[in-house]
Motif scaffolding. Structure first.
Motif, PDB file in Angstrom:
ATOM      1  N   PRO A   1       0.823  -1.207   0.000  1.00 23.31           N
ATOM      2  CA  PRO A   1       0.000   0.000   0.000  1.00 23.31           C
ATOM      3  C   PRO A   1       0.859   1.260   0.000  1.00 23.31           C
ATOM      4  N   SER A   2       0.303   2.342  -0.525  1.00 25.87           N
ATOM      5  CA  SER A   2       0.994   3.626  -0.516  1.00 25.87           C
ATOM      6  C   SER A   2      -0.054   4.725  -0.404  1.00 25.87           C
ATOM      7  N   GLY A   3       0.383   5.932  -0.062  1.00 27.69           N
ATOM      8  CA  GLY A   3      -0.537   7.049   0.075  1.00 27.69           C
ATOM      9  C   GLY A   3      -1.014   7.212   1.504  1.00 27.69           C
ATOM     10  N   GLU A   4      -2.153   7.840   1.650  1.00 29.09           N
ATOM     11  CA  GLU A   4      -2.695   8.110   2.976  1.00 29.09           C
ATOM     12  C   GLU A   4      -3.467   6.900   3.497  1.00 29.09           C
ATOM     13  N   SER A   5      -3.252   6.582   4.761  1.00 32.27           N
ATOM     14  CA  SER A   5      -3.931   5.449   5.384  1.00 32.27           C
ATOM     15  C   SER A   5      -5.378   5.776   5.697  1.00 32.27           C
ATOM     16  N   GLU A   6      -6.215   4.758   5.673  1.00 36.38           N
ATOM     17  CA  GLU A   6      -7.624   4.910   6.040  1.00 36.38           C
ATOM     18  C   GLU A   6      -7.779   4.807   7.554  1.00 36.38           C
ATOM     19  N   PRO A   7      -8.658   5.585   8.161  1.00 33.46           N
ATOM     20  CA  PRO A   7      -8.862   5.469   9.605  1.00 33.46           C
ATOM     21  C   PRO A   7      -9.674   4.227   9.986  1.00 33.46           C
ATOM     22  N   PHE A   8     -10.481   3.713   9.047  1.00 31.46           N
ATOM     23  CA  PHE A   8     -11.312   2.540   9.315  1.00 31.46           C
ATOM     24  C   PHE A   8     -11.066   1.486   8.242  1.00 31.46           C
ATOM     25  N   CYS A   9     -11.184   0.227   8.641  1.00 32.34           N
ATOM     26  CA  CYS A   9     -10.963  -0.907   7.740  1.00 32.34           C
ATOM     27  C   CYS A   9     -11.987  -0.897   6.607  1.00 32.34           C
ATOM     28  N   GLU A  10     -11.523  -1.131   5.391  1.00 38.99           N
ATOM     29  CA  GLU A  10     -12.412  -1.185   4.217  1.00 38.99           C
ATOM     30  C   GLU A  10     -13.356  -2.375   4.276  1.00 38.99           C
ATOM     31  N   GLU A  11     -12.941  -3.456   4.913  1.00 38.71           N
ATOM     32  CA  GLU A  11     -13.719  -4.683   4.879  1.00 38.71           C
ATOM     33  C   GLU A  11     -14.713  -4.808   6.029  1.00 38.71           C
ATOM     34  N   CYS A  12     -14.259  -4.503   7.256  1.00 31.91           N
ATOM     35  CA  CYS A  12     -15.146  -4.718   8.405  1.00 31.91           C
ATOM     36  C   CYS A  12     -15.593  -3.425   9.077  1.00 31.91           C
ATOM     37  N   GLY A  13     -14.955  -2.303   8.773  1.00 31.11           N
ATOM     38  CA  GLY A  13     -15.353  -1.021   9.336  1.00 31.11           C
ATOM     39  C   GLY A  13     -14.769  -0.712  10.703  1.00 31.11           C
ATOM     40  N   GLU A  14     -13.966  -1.623  11.263  1.00 29.66           N
ATOM     41  CA  GLU A  14     -13.338  -1.380  12.560  1.00 29.66           C
ATOM     42  C   GLU A  14     -12.247  -0.316  12.427  1.00 29.66           C
TER      43      GLU A  14
ATOM     44  N   ARG B   1      -1.302   2.540  11.221  1.00 31.09           N
ATOM     45  CA  ARG B   1      -1.358   3.522  10.130  1.00 31.09           C
ATOM     46  C   ARG B   1      -0.033   4.254   9.968  1.00 31.09           C
ATOM     47  N   ALA B   2       0.666   4.501  11.076  1.00 29.94           N
ATOM     48  CA  ALA B   2       1.970   5.171  11.004  1.00 29.94           C
ATOM     49  C   ALA B   2       3.045   4.235  10.441  1.00 29.94           C
ATOM     50  N   ALA B   3       2.957   2.964  10.774  1.00 26.11           N
ATOM     51  CA  ALA B   3       3.965   1.997  10.337  1.00 26.11           C
ATOM     52  C   ALA B   3       3.813   1.614   8.872  1.00 26.11           C
ATOM     53  N   LEU B   4       2.565   1.593   8.370  1.00 26.57           N
ATOM     54  CA  LEU B   4       2.298   1.170   6.994  1.00 26.57           C
ATOM     55  C   LEU B   4       1.543   2.265   6.248  1.00 26.57           C
ATOM     56  N   PRO B   5       2.242   3.174   5.582  1.00 23.98           N
ATOM     57  CA  PRO B   5       1.537   4.208   4.828  1.00 23.98           C
ATOM     58  C   PRO B   5       0.605   3.579   3.782  1.00 23.98           C
ATOM     59  N   GLY B   6      -0.614   4.073   3.721  1.00 25.96           N
ATOM     60  CA  GLY B   6      -1.572   3.575   2.738  1.00 25.96           C
ATOM     61  C   GLY B   6      -2.341   2.351   3.172  1.00 25.96           C
ATOM     62  N   VAL B   7      -2.224   1.959   4.435  1.00 32.04           N
ATOM     63  CA  VAL B   7      -2.918   0.761   4.907  1.00 32.04           C
ATOM     64  C   VAL B   7      -4.436   0.981   4.815  1.00 32.04           C
ATOM     65  N   ARG B   8      -5.153  -0.066   4.410  1.00 36.37           N
ATOM     66  CA  ARG B   8      -6.591   0.049   4.203  1.00 36.37           C
ATOM     67  C   ARG B   8      -7.402  -0.974   5.001  1.00 36.37           C
ATOM     68  N   THR B   9      -6.710  -1.920   5.629  1.00 35.94           N
ATOM     69  CA  THR B   9      -7.414  -2.973   6.366  1.00 35.94           C
ATOM     70  C   THR B   9      -6.834  -3.133   7.768  1.00 35.94           C
ATOM     71  N   CYS B  10      -7.670  -3.647   8.667  1.00 37.41           N
ATOM     72  CA  CYS B  10      -7.203  -3.943  10.020  1.00 37.41           C
ATOM     73  C   CYS B  10      -6.349  -5.210   9.980  1.00 37.41           C
ATOM     74  N   ILE B  11      -5.742  -5.532  11.088  1.00 37.56           N
ATOM     75  CA  ILE B  11      -4.846  -6.687  11.149  1.00 37.56           C
ATOM     76  C   ILE B  11      -5.595  -7.989  10.879  1.00 37.56           C
ATOM     77  N   ALA B  12      -6.784  -8.134  11.447  1.00 33.23           N
ATOM     78  CA  ALA B  12      -7.541  -9.373  11.262  1.00 33.23           C
ATOM     79  C   ALA B  12      -7.922  -9.587   9.796  1.00 33.23           C
ATOM     80  N   CYS B  13      -8.415  -8.538   9.140  1.00 34.67           N
ATOM     81  CA  CYS B  13      -8.811  -8.670   7.729  1.00 34.67           C
ATOM     82  C   CYS B  13      -7.596  -8.888   6.835  1.00 34.67           C
ATOM     83  N   GLN B  14      -6.469  -8.216   7.147  1.00 36.70           N
ATOM     84  CA  GLN B  14      -5.265  -8.420   6.351  1.00 36.70           C
ATOM     85  C   GLN B  14      -4.738  -9.832   6.515  1.00 36.70           C
TER      86      GLN B  14
END
Length: 87
Positions: free
Chosen positions: A31-44, A51-64
């Motif tokens: 992933p790249s760009g700005e991280s999402e505050p909420f998971c795309e898949e589950c909404g958590e 978000r600081a460690a992975l720029p552009g992250v879009r999913t929570c740990i469980a969904c990833q």
């Protein structure tokens, strides 16, 4: 020792190319760009430290983790089979 129409070291070259392709494909999926505050898949909410460690992250740990269970393989045959030599 190579056989047939190949030169010595050709098998290792095929292995190296397959590894290089896999690394490039993995880097392209990062992933790249700005991280999402909420998971795309589950909404958590996604933790701030993730978000600081992975720029552009879009999913929570469980969904990833669920996504990572499915592995995509290259469609390129570099194993040196007769089919690949005929192409």
């Amino acid at each position: 020792m190579a056989g047939g129409w190949t030169r010595d070291g050709a098998v290792q070259d095929q292995i190296d190319d397959s590894v290089t392709d896999a690394v490039l494909a993995a880097r392209a999926r990062l992933p790249s760009g700005e991280s999402e505050p909420f998971c795309e898949e589950c909404g958590e909410p996604i933790p701030e430290r993730r978000r600081a460690a992975l720029p552009g992250v879009r999913t929570c740990i469980a969904c990833q983790s669920d996504r990572d269970k499915t592995v995509a393989h290259s469609a390129i045959n570099r194993r040196g089979s007769k089919d690949s030599q005929l192409r």
